[in-house]
Design a protein around this motif. Structure first.
Motif, PDB file in Angstrom:
ATOM      1  N   PHE A 188       0.826  -1.204   0.000  1.00 33.41           N
ATOM      2  CA  PHE A 188       0.000   0.000   0.000  1.00 33.41           C
ATOM      3  C   PHE A 188       0.862   1.257   0.000  1.00 33.41           C
ATOM      4  O   PHE A 188       1.937   1.290   0.607  1.00 33.41           O
ATOM      5  N   LEU A 212      -5.906  -1.040   7.142  1.00 35.04           N
ATOM      6  CA  LEU A 212      -5.158  -1.969   6.298  1.00 35.04           C
ATOM      7  C   LEU A 212      -5.209  -3.394   6.847  1.00 35.04           C
ATOM      8  O   LEU A 212      -5.353  -3.603   8.047  1.00 35.04           O
ATOM      9  N   TRP A 218       3.553  -1.298   3.709  1.00 36.38           N
ATOM     10  CA  TRP A 218       3.049   0.017   3.346  1.00 36.38           C
ATOM     11  C   TRP A 218       4.149   1.069   3.325  1.00 36.38           C
ATOM     12  O   TRP A 218       5.187   0.940   3.961  1.00 36.38           O
TER      13      TRP A 218
END
Length: 292
Positions: A188, A212, A218
């Motif tokens: 992400f 998430l 991420w």
């Protein structure tokens, strides 16, 4: 405890910003040169848009992507290549009839938006899991289109970087992950400070993280003057970081960054000052679960 932090350099962006700084790379040669300079400064990933070499305006010409990627690969660089698929999602309504498109609309089919990814097979490509007001226009990515794009990207063996700009986008991306649209652990990118998405502050980043999937990989960034504060915030919260001229043109107030490399160098300083290390491309590949 020290950990390797991946730096992504977003080299030029998809906004009509070339007139705002003479350092914005425009031609394939300039964009490729910026990619290599960013790698030398510490970036493990370069995020690539292309521009019309004559006008400097954003473009979606596959020949331009082909040229940029060929130049980077010809240099035998180990930097990971990340191509955008964001172009082709701008909607501007016709003032007289909002059911029709107006000037500035760039809407394209999912197949057109990933054609360069399917041909060039970069390590990573962006996938904007977002429909939102984006400045003065709308940025439109409906679930059916996202699912078609995600399926083609997965079948091409490319890892998607899931761009989320607000809580609902993170929720949708998580839902798609649960339904098996992404191979491996999802990656992400938390995009903050873009009008009118999540603000570039600690509370917004934590709120996005709370949505998430557990164990997600991420990275995060803020735009403009929040670029470097959000580098620090992402590192502190356990993520990776993104900097570059796509998101911010300045090193400090009134001082234009003379390229992407100085922005990467500043990110390196922040990461190391916080007790972490800068991930090499090989380490980034390992973290992201990419084949060497």
């Amino acid at each position: 405890m020290s950990r390797p932090v991946i730096i992504t350099a977003a080299l030029t962006g998809g906004a009509d910003s070339a007139g705002a700084s003479r350092f914005i790379p425009v031609t394939p040669e300039q964009i490729a040169s910026e990619a290599l300079a960013a790698r030398a400064a510490g970036a493990a990933i370069v995020h690539i848009h292309v521009r019309d070499p004559k006008t400097g305006k954003p473009a979606r010409d596959i020949a331009l992507y082909r040229d940029v990627v060929a130049r980077i690969r010809a240099a035998k660089s180990d930097v990971l290549i990340n191509l955008t698929t964001g172009s082709g999602a701008r909607y501007v309504p016709n003032d007289e009839d909002p059911s029709r498109v107006g000037p500035g609309t760039t809407m394209a089919t999912p197949e057109d938006r990933v054609a360069h990814v399917l041909e060039l097979k970069p390590d990573i490509c962006s996938l904007d899991v977002a429909t939102m007001n984006f400045g003065r226009h709308a940025f439109v990515n409906v679930p059916d289109h996202l699912e078609r794009m995600a399926t083609m990207i997965r079948e091409a063996g490319v890892k998607p970087e899931l761009e989320v700009f607000d809580l609902g986008h993170a929720w949708l991306a998580k839902h798609m992950a649960e339904r098996g649209f992404f191979a491996g652990t999802p990656w992400f990118q938390l995009c903050t400070g873009i009008p009118w998405g999540a603000p570039a502050d600690t509370r917004a980043m934590i709120a996005l993280l709370d949505v998430l999937p557990k164990g997600a990989l991420w990275s995060g960034f803020g735009i403009s003057r929040q670029q470097f504060p959000m580098v620090a915030q992402a590192v502190i919260l356990g993520g990776h970081v993104r900097v570059g001229l796509e998101d911010n043109l300045y090193l400090s107030k009134g001082e234009l960054a003379p390229g992407n490399a100085p922005l990467v160098t500043r990110a390196v300083t922040i990461i190391e000052a916080l007790g972490s290390s800068v991930a090499s491309p090989a380490e980034a590949r390992s973290i992201l679960g990419l084949n060497a």
